[in-house]
Design an enzyme around this catalytic site. Structure first.
Site: not given
Ligand code: GLY
Ligand code: MN
Ligand code: MN
Length: 435
Positions: A347, A36, A405, A268, A351, A358, A385, A240, A257, A403, A381
């Site tokens: 990457h 439930d 960011e 973010d 964004h 995003h 890696y 991720h 992150d 990273r 960001e």
């Molecule tokens: N947290 C996802 C990104 O940095 O795009």
């Molecule tokens: Mn992020």
């Molecule tokens: Mn991001």
């Protein structure tokens, strides 16, 4: 956000739609977890952008120049028994008095009332594909109206992609949107600091995550904008990573992150730090390279530059640095052209950021990168890696994922880093963790 802002947005959209139009925007559906129990509800961003209405089971309808009111909100009826079990509801009166609807009907009556509104319209503005349950209902309603054309009912002739209009509005942040985004970033920065302070070998990644969310809640941010990534050592190389179930080891870096949400606006932010508070030499060398790349990319955020300028700047710095450290061999120009850096940086550099982490908004227009303009918010960001094992790479670099960011607002004259309160130089981080 106050009601005037939601009303201003609805008016702006209705001006773009013109008379003879109807826009239909459902909120998200609730989602069953098990038994439930439902997953935590989060309103649909397009719906919330125009309504500010937080309840599930609701549809907003906009009909420019409708005599009995242009903004109609379908939502749950007041019901003493149901509210006793499930929580309070605004009901029809609340929809009008608290949320600025001109008119409101029970959501259970939508199948009777909405088709009659559709009959009068020439154009329907709708986001196709995002709400399958309503997609099929809408086509049934329209087909039924069309089948009655001999009775003089014509119904809508055109279905227009509403996303295109709304997403462009959402890309340019208003003063109050920036205020909320600044607040979300400020709270997340303080939470990153708190996580750095608490960090030590032996702690679990999910405990670091808990420290972050606790700090956000204590400052008034109830929800996270996305699942927290807390990855120690080589887990930092999983872009991720959300398992967050490993122990943090002496001698490793941890990549966090994480960003909270304030009134449906996201932050973010990524920071990386040594679990024991001191960078090893290889960690420091890679970290400083990523930081240089990030600073170079942020420098490119200004009106008139295009979307890809920050990414190109980051790639240039990273490629040169990787050659210097012996991780890539060749000339920068060749290695950039062959995208050799993608072995360690796979990457893109950012964004759009807004209600969605995003966020919506086109990155290209007619095949060309979009030009940055004041009021847009983006993340910057870059990262590196180096998993373990990693063929052809000296052991000392392996198991390091980094990273950095930040959330960056484009201003009239350049940029404003909304997340600047989270320390990011080696000295700042080591000093903070030594305390
Ligand atoms: N947290 C996802 C990104 O940095 O795009
Ligand atoms: Mn992020
Ligand atoms: Mn991001």
């Amino acid at each position: 956000m106050n009601q005037t802002e939601f009303s201003r947005r609805r008016k702006q959209l209705m001006r773009m739609m013109g008379s003879g139009s109807i826009a239909i925007l459902p909120t998200s559906q609730t989602c069953r977890r098990n038994g439930d129990v439902d997953h935590v509800f989060h309103p649909d961003s397009n719906f919330y952008y125009l309504s500010g209405f937080p309840e599930a089971h609701a549809i907003a309808v906009l009909i420019p120049e409708r005599k009995h009111g242009e903004y109609i909100l379908f939502c749950e009826e007041k019901d003493e028994q149901k509210e006793l079990w499930e929580g309070r509801r605004a009901g029809q009166q609340g929809a009008i008095e608290q949320y600025g609807a001109d008119d409101s009907f029970p959501i259970d009556d939508v199948d009777d009332i909405l088709p009659r509104m559709l009959e009068q319209a020439e154009r329907v503005f709708y986001v196709m594909g995002a709400h399958p349950h309503l997609d099929s209902k809408l086509s049934q309603w329209i087909n039924r109206i069309r089948s009655q054309s001999r009775n003089g009912k014509q119904g809508p002739l055109e279905i227009i992609a509403l996303d295109h209009y709304l997403h462009d509005l959402r890309l340019y942040k208003s003063r109050s949107e920036i205020k909320f985004m600044r607040q979300a970033a400020r709270i997340s920065c303080a939470a990153h600091v708190q996580a750095m302070r608490l960090c030590k070998p032996g702690l679990y990644e999910y405990q670091l995550q808990a420290a972050f969310t606790h700090a956000c809640s204590m400052q008034g941010a109830r929800q996270q904008a996305y699942p927290t990534i807390a990855g120690g050592g080589e887990n930092g190389c999983i872009l991720h990573y959300t398992d967050n179930n490993d122990v943090l080891n002496e001698g490793d870096l941890v990549l966090m992150d994480a960003g909270c949400e304030v009134d449906c606006y996201a932050s973010d932010i990524t920071r990386c730090w040594p679990v024991n508070g001191r960078f090893s030499e290889p960690q420091r060398q890679l970290y400083e390279l990523v930081l240089q790349a990030q600073l170079a990319a942020i420098e490119q955020v200004k009106p008139g530059n295009h979307w890809n300028d920050p990414h190109e700047a980051a790639v240039k710095v990273l490629t040169r640095g990787l050659i210097k450290l012996g991780l890539l061999k060749g000339t920068p120009a060749r290695l950039i052209k062959s995208e050799a850096y993608k072995k360690f940086y796979m990457h893109r550099t950012g964004h759009w950021l807004g209600m969605d982490v995003h966020d919506v908004g086109d990155y290209q227009i007619d095949g060309a990168w979009r030009v940055l303009e004041a009021g847009m918010v983006l993340t910057v960001e870059p990262g590196l890696y180096i998993p373990r094992p990693c063929k052809g790479v000296a052991r000392k670099w392996q198991g390091i994922g980094i990273r950095i960011e930040d959330d960056v607002l484009v201003t009239k004259t350049g940029h404003d880093v909304l997340s600047s309160a989270a320390p990011k130089t080696v000295d700042e981080i080591e000093a903070l963790m030594a305390r």
